[in-house]
Design an enzyme around this catalytic site. Sequence first.
Site, PDB file in Angstrom:
ATOM      1  N   LYS A  63      -9.604   1.695  -2.202  1.00 48.68           N
ATOM      2  CA  LYS A  63      -9.844   0.972  -0.748  1.00 48.68           C
ATOM      3  C   LYS A  63     -11.089   1.313  -0.322  1.00 48.68           C
ATOM      4  O   LYS A  63     -11.594   2.566  -0.381  1.00 48.68           O
ATOM      5  CB  LYS A  63      -8.613   1.532   0.313  1.00 48.68           C
ATOM      6  CG  LYS A  63      -8.602   0.990   1.629  1.00 48.68           C
ATOM      7  CD  LYS A  63      -7.416   1.394   2.364  1.00 48.68           C
ATOM      8  CE  LYS A  63      -7.399   1.109   3.712  1.00 48.68           C
ATOM      9  NZ  LYS A  63      -6.222   1.493   4.588  1.00 48.68           N
ATOM     10  N   GLU A 108       0.831  -1.173  -0.004  1.00 47.48           N
ATOM     11  CA  GLU A 108      -0.091   0.060   0.076  1.00 47.48           C
ATOM     12  C   GLU A 108       0.970   1.222   0.093  1.00 47.48           C
ATOM     13  O   GLU A 108       1.899   1.284   0.668  1.00 47.48           O
ATOM     14  CB  GLU A 108      -0.870  -0.041   1.245  1.00 47.48           C
ATOM     15  CG  GLU A 108      -1.675   1.404   1.423  1.00 47.48           C
ATOM     16  CD  GLU A 108      -2.467   1.444   2.901  1.00 47.48           C
ATOM     17  OE1 GLU A 108      -3.478   1.793   3.049  1.00 47.48           O
ATOM     18  OE2 GLU A 108      -1.783   0.526   3.900  1.00 47.48           O
ATOM     19  N   ASN A 159       0.254  -0.786   5.100  1.00 46.47           N
ATOM     20  CA  ASN A 159       1.168  -0.014   6.018  1.00 46.47           C
ATOM     21  C   ASN A 159       0.376  -0.113   7.476  1.00 46.47           C
ATOM     22  O   ASN A 159      -0.355   0.699   7.735  1.00 46.47           O
ATOM     23  CB  ASN A 159       1.338   1.369   5.408  1.00 46.47           C
ATOM     24  CG  ASN A 159       2.166   1.797   4.206  1.00 46.47           C
ATOM     25  OD1 ASN A 159       2.500   2.718   4.210  1.00 46.47           O
ATOM     26  ND2 ASN A 159       2.199   0.480   3.476  1.00 46.47           N
TER      27      ASN A 159
END
Length: 308
Positions: free
Chosen positions: A123, A46, A193
């Site tokens: 996302k 990401e 992350n």
Amino acid sequence: MREIVIGAAQMGAIQRDEPRAQVVDRMLALLEDAAGQGATLVVFPELSLTTFFPRWWMEDQAEVDSWFEREVPGEATRPLFDRARALHVAISFGYAELTPEGRHFNTQILTDREANVVGKYRKVHLPGHDEYDQERAFQHLEKRYFEPGDLGFPVWRSQGAIMGMCICNDRRWPEVYRVMGLQGVELVMLGYNTPSVNSQMKAEDETKRLYHSELVMTAGAYQNATWVVGVAKGGIEDGHPLMAGTIIVDPNGFVVARARTDGDEMVVHACDMDACDFGKKTIFDFARHRRVEHYKRITEQTGVILPE
């Protein structure tokens, strides 16, 4: 056997002042490593191109927009696409997307082996908050800087397999895997992350957070008979620790390869897509076993409604 050799390209920390060109050089080195080991698909984390900027409170929209890509491939990422094309290796990576209409998404793309973008995911499950929170150890402002994704959970046929994507917090939601599973997904690629500490609960240390991360990915793989490739960014980023924990999970939910560091590291595994077939035809044969008449609450209700 429908084998795809996959490289999970874990990345170490990206500091706030590290230029994109330097980050792309690191990605190119990982790509070369993977190609040298026979990989035909490389998955990056990401927000692969920047630090995890949602940890910073920013009021200047121009400053916020500076972290976003207006086009991909663009000036910074074109070398990555060019080299992937030359190596005949498909890539998937996450970045902050600023659309021509001015919309902001946390996005991941998939290319074919000729470096053509064949899939895009935005996302859906944005964690954190949208206003400054003095009670947190650090900020997590994804809800401030991104919109929830508007593309759903599509899948694509590539390299003879059915592939899907999700990003970071999405991996914690079983509906994500199931929606793709209902489309026959055989490979879920996801980058993340994730902080090593919980900003709202100090007692949840890195060991517990790595356990939960692995738990949801292995469960998603098993319950949908699909490969899952979870790729982390790790290390100390702008003074904030990110946990690593990159893994490749087989369709029975077993971790078959994992990173051993929290820095730039290539994890490669030959993944047989035919290994998905047994689970999809037996215990998770959805056509035979699902009972959707009892699942309506899942799509009709968001928050918890307690019994009287």
